[in-house]
Write a protein that holds these residues in place. Structure first.
Motif, mmCIF file in Angstrom:
data_model
loop_
_atom_site.group_PDB
_atom_site.id
_atom_site.type_symbol
_atom_site.label_atom_id
_atom_site.label_comp_id
_atom_site.label_asym_id
_atom_site.label_seq_id
_atom_site.Cartn_x
_atom_site.Cartn_y
_atom_site.Cartn_z
ATOM 1 N N THR A 373 3.307 1.516 -0.883
ATOM 2 C CA THR A 373 2.003 1.091 -0.365
ATOM 3 C C THR A 373 1.805 -0.400 -0.648
ATOM 4 O OG1 THR A 373 0.979 1.770 -2.450
ATOM 5 C CG2 THR A 373 1.014 3.384 -0.643
ATOM 6 N N PRO A 374 0.852 -1.065 0.014
ATOM 7 C CA PRO A 374 0.671 -2.508 -0.214
ATOM 8 C C PRO A 374 0.440 -2.893 -1.670
ATOM 9 C CG PRO A 374 -0.512 -1.815 1.749
ATOM 10 C CD PRO A 374 0.014 -0.566 1.111
ATOM 11 N N ASP A 375 -0.259 -2.080 -2.439
ATOM 12 C CA ASP A 375 -0.483 -2.414 -3.849
ATOM 13 C C ASP A 375 0.654 -1.952 -4.763
ATOM 14 O OD1 ASP A 375 -0.876 0.247 -3.497
ATOM 15 O OD2 ASP A 375 -2.759 0.365 -4.622
ATOM 16 N N LYS A 376 1.721 -1.351 -4.190
ATOM 17 C CA LYS A 376 2.907 -0.901 -4.923
ATOM 18 C C LYS A 376 2.588 0.101 -6.030
ATOM 19 C CE LYS A 376 5.687 -5.008 -4.064
ATOM 20 N NZ LYS A 376 6.520 -6.071 -4.659
#
Length: 388
Positions: A373-376
């Motif tokens: 996901t974008p926030d890892k």
């Protein structure tokens, strides 16, 4: 119908035969009816031809009779060919015979030289026989006289020289120095070189006792700590032979290490032999018991149980599990991504795969190029499953 003389009319069979024999069709004159005596005489006069039957043997015989026999050369022709052969052919035959004679002479000469060489008493050693009461094996080994504590390892290319071989008393001092320097510096190249030199001096002197076991166990533990599985395998094979000879050491500890090493190499045959010969005493040993449990979890693909046992590894079993831990983590991650949808937390994966921290797990996932996901913080399970 009423005008025909039926009493003197010929039979139908005789009428058909008469019509086929004559060229022109003409009305047959009335004949007298044959009596039974004349009919039997007529049947005797007609020759009966026997019916032919097929016989493969008869057919083969007829074929063999029809073929002409092979032409064989007469003795005169053979003699004329041999007498008229070219000189080149005769020379070749002569050279072949000469070669055979020379080869036989050389073989005989070499055998005589070999027999003379081995007949010299100075070059022969008495080989002990099975019937001897007492065999002094020290006659066939050497005793070292070198007093240097440190000596580099060199592969032997000739017979060992006693002046360059250290005795057991010096080797004990050398082992203590290697252990002290390993604790201080952790220099694996130095430790491995010195331990291989100690092992070589013990081998050429035919020393097989508890000190030999201690040297191999020390080298195996240091190799495990540095992840050198090839050197560890050499040491454990020698330890196995020493333990079988009845020499005491850390037998059960290295038995557990051997089971884990077979898991690393996926050697099912040797693994089955080891498990079949485990004693009740070995099962009570914590290292062996842990290795057996790890093997069971590995065989059942119980990844949760496998990584729980990895966290509780006794002695140096964890170093052996580290050798094939990346392989098992990848198999476990495949099963996890197939089981969860749509996303899964990185923290949960780090705990399930026995990572030390979430950052270490994140680096591992990025090396595999999984979709995050974008926030890892989570893994996209559906897209990531196709990448493994």
């Amino acid at each position: 119908m009423h005008t025909r003389d039926w009493a003197n009319e010929a039979l139908p069979k005789l009428r058909i035969e008469g019509s086929s024999s004559s060229s022109t069709v003409a009305p047959t004159p009335a004949t007298t009816l044959p009596t039974p005596t004349t009919v039997s005489a007529m049947t005797k006069e007609q020759p009966t031809t026997p019916q032919k039957t097929y016989s493969p043997v008869r057919k083969l015989r007829s074929r063999s009779r029809s073929r002409s026999p092979r032409k064989r050369a007469s003795p005169e022709a053979v003699f004329s060919w041999s007498s008229e052969s070219s000189p080149e052919v005769r020379n070749k035959k002569g050279r072949r015979k000469n070669k055979k004679k020379v080869k036989k002479f050389e073989t005989t000469a070499k055998m005589a030289q070999r027999a003379e060489r081995f007949s010299q008493p100075s070059l022969r050693k008495r080989i002990p026989q099975d019937g001897d009461d007492a065999i002094d094996w020290t006659v066939y080994s050497i005793f070292g006289r070198c007093q240097e504590i440190e000596k580099p390892y060199l592969r032997l290319t000739s017979a060992p020289d006693p002046e360059t071989v250290r005795p057991v008393e010096v080797l004990k001092k050398a082992l203590r120095r290697v252990q002290e320097k390993w604790v201080q510096t952790h220099d694996y190249n130095y430790a491995c070189d010195q331990l291989k030199s100690i092992r070589q001096d013990l081998t050429v002197q035919c020393v097989r006792d508890e000190f030999t076991v201690k040297v191999y166990e020390t080298h195996a533990r240091i190799a495990l700590e540095k992840g050198d599985h090839e050197e560890f395998n050499q040491c454990q094979n020698q330890l196995k032979a020493l333990y079988e000879d009845g020499i005491l050491g850390s037998n059960n500890e290295f038995l557990g290490y051997r089971i884990l090493y077979y898991l690393f190499t996926q050697n099912s045959l040797d693994m089955a032999q080891v498990l079949a010969h485990l004693s009740s005493e070995s099962h009570r040993d914590p290292t062996v018991a842990h290795a057996v449990k790890v093997r069971s979890a590995w065989a059942l693909r119980n990844f949760v149980r496998f990584f729980q046992l990895y966290r509780r590894s006794p002695a140096m079993s964890g170093y052996l599990l580290d050798m094939f831990l990346p392989r098992e983590r990848k198999w476990a991650l495949k099963a996890i991504l197939k089981s969860y949808r749509p996303t899964l937390s990185v923290t949960t994966v780090a705990d399930m795969l026995a990572f030390k921290s979430t950052a270490e797990c994140l680096d591992y996932l990025e090396e595999l190029s999984l979709v995050l996901t974008p926030d890892k913080s989570k893994i996209d399970c559906k897209d990531s499953a196709a990448l493994l």
